[in-house]
Scaffold this motif. Structure first.
Motif, PDB file in Angstrom:
ATOM      1  N   LEU A   1     -23.173 -46.623  67.779  1.00  0.00           N
ATOM      2  CA  LEU A   1     -22.874 -45.242  67.405  1.00  0.00           C
ATOM      3  C   LEU A   1     -21.352 -45.104  67.395  1.00  0.00           C
ATOM      4  O   LEU A   1     -20.695 -45.417  68.388  1.00  0.00           O
TER       5      LEU A   1
ATOM      6  N   LEU B   1     -18.245 -42.653  67.231  1.00  0.00           N
ATOM      7  CA  LEU B   1     -17.941 -41.260  67.510  1.00  0.00           C
ATOM      8  C   LEU B   1     -16.492 -40.948  67.177  1.00  0.00           C
ATOM      9  O   LEU B   1     -15.588 -41.722  67.504  1.00  0.00           O
TER      10      LEU B   1
ATOM     11  N   PHE C   1     -16.259 -33.764  70.480  1.00  0.00           N
ATOM     12  CA  PHE C   1     -16.838 -34.935  69.835  1.00  0.00           C
ATOM     13  C   PHE C   1     -17.726 -34.541  68.665  1.00  0.00           C
ATOM     14  O   PHE C   1     -18.402 -33.508  68.696  1.00  0.00           O
ATOM     15  N   GLY C   2     -17.738 -35.386  67.643  1.00  0.00           N
ATOM     16  CA  GLY C   2     -18.692 -35.244  66.574  1.00  0.00           C
ATOM     17  C   GLY C   2     -20.035 -35.817  66.982  1.00  0.00           C
ATOM     18  O   GLY C   2     -20.184 -36.384  68.075  1.00  0.00           O
ATOM     19  N   SER C   3     -21.017 -35.658  66.103  1.00  0.00           N
ATOM     20  CA  SER C   3     -22.365 -36.141  66.386  1.00  0.00           C
ATOM     21  C   SER C   3     -22.505 -37.649  66.195  1.00  0.00           C
ATOM     22  O   SER C   3     -23.491 -38.240  66.627  1.00  0.00           O
ATOM     23  N   GLY C   4     -21.514 -38.255  65.534  1.00  0.00           N
ATOM     24  CA  GLY C   4     -21.516 -39.699  65.407  1.00  0.00           C
ATOM     25  C   GLY C   4     -22.174 -40.217  64.143  1.00  0.00           C
ATOM     26  O   GLY C   4     -22.929 -39.509  63.467  1.00  0.00           O
TER      27      GLY C   4
ATOM     28  N   ARG D   1     -24.542 -43.466  63.198  1.00  0.00           N
ATOM     29  CA  ARG D   1     -25.307 -44.598  63.715  1.00  0.00           C
ATOM     30  C   ARG D   1     -25.224 -45.720  62.702  1.00  0.00           C
ATOM     31  O   ARG D   1     -25.765 -45.612  61.609  1.00  0.00           O
TER      32      ARG D   1
ATOM     33  N   ARG E   1     -27.274 -38.452  69.542  1.00  0.00           N
ATOM     34  CA  ARG E   1     -26.335 -37.354  69.328  1.00  0.00           C
ATOM     35  C   ARG E   1     -24.987 -37.707  69.921  1.00  0.00           C
ATOM     36  O   ARG E   1     -24.839 -38.651  70.688  1.00  0.00           O
ATOM     37  N   GLY E   2     -23.975 -36.909  69.560  1.00  0.00           N
ATOM     38  CA  GLY E   2     -22.653 -37.079  70.147  1.00  0.00           C
ATOM     39  C   GLY E   2     -22.609 -36.489  71.539  1.00  0.00           C
ATOM     40  O   GLY E   2     -23.623 -36.033  72.076  1.00  0.00           O
ATOM     41  N   LEU E   3     -21.424 -36.494  72.121  1.00  0.00           N
ATOM     42  CA  LEU E   3     -21.244 -35.948  73.466  1.00  0.00           C
ATOM     43  C   LEU E   3     -20.998 -34.445  73.373  1.00  0.00           C
ATOM     44  O   LEU E   3     -20.139 -33.991  72.614  1.00  0.00           O
TER      45      LEU E   3
END
Lengths: 110, 113
Positions: free
Chosen positions: A88, A90, A101-104, A106, B42-44
């Motif tokens: 992931l 980020l 932080f963004g959601s990333g 994958r 999900r992100g942090l």
């Protein structure tokens, strides 16, 4: 998470492909980060941009190439990745109120 | 060098019971402390932070954390756990004067119905 937007959410790429991850923020934060996170592990810092200039590169392999075209955008260009690069990814920004932080994305390398 | 320790990989608690997720830190100078929560894929998400002021910090979703300078701890607490609190929790520290964020190894919280 919506204040830092990352695209795409999922990416599958072959080891010979070139792809890019995108991060966009409109918070006016001048520090932007790329992290790599493996499952159930803490994020690992890759790159730091401060005022659109690369300030930290944590000995990341050259197959990862960051770019900051302007204060709102951060890209991570990927080329010739290895399966162990699957993770992931980020993006984060830092302002006076802390880190967002963004959601990333994958990423799966096949 | 700064560091964060989360001594428990896994914490299980029954719904409705109080929960505590432990964190201790080491940093030069005054600390800037954070708690983040991460749901699967999900992100942090930011929960709370401590810079200065009251040692008890209140954050999102009913969470709070107590800063203890003498014990260099910043434990996360909630009076009554919900099943929806089940997630991975990270403590992080940075020196107040600057530098990079250092994360703990994470604690998986499971709230049992």
């Amino acid at each position: 998470d919506t204040e830092v937007t990352q695209t795409p959410k999922h990416l599958v790429m072959g080891m010979t492909n070139k792809k890019s991850l995108k991060c966009e923020q409109h918070m006016g934060h001048r520090a932007m980060y790329w992290y790599k996170q493996k499952a159930k592990k803490p994020p690992e810092l890759m790159f730091v941009y401060s005022y659109e200039k690369l300030s930290i590169n944590e000995s990341v392999p050259s197959r990862f190439s960051p770019e900051c075209p302007n204060s709102s955008l951060l890209n991570l260009h990927l080329h010739a990745l290895q399966p162990e690069d699957s993770a992931l990814y980020l993006c984060a920004t830092q302002g006076s109120d802390g880190y967002t932080f963004g959601s990333g994305t994958r990423l799966t390398v096949v | 060098a700064q560091s964060v320790a989360q001594p428990e990989d896994q914490v299980n608690v029954a719904e409705g019971n109080p929960l505590t997720v432990k964190c201790t830190y080491s940093v030069s100078g005054n600390p800037y402390l954070f708690w983040y929560v991460q749901y699967p894929n999900r992100g942090l998400q930011f929960l709370l932070k401590y810079i200065t002021g009251d040692n008890l910090v209140k954050g999102s979703y009913g969470f709070e954390a107590e800063f203890n300078k003498s014990q260099t701890s910043f434990h996360l607490k909630k009076p009554s756990a919900l099943v929806s609190d089940s997630a991975l929790y990270f403590c992080a520290v940075r020196a107040l004067g600057g530098g990079q964020l250092t994360f703990g190894s994470g604690t998986q919280l499971t709230v049992l119905p």
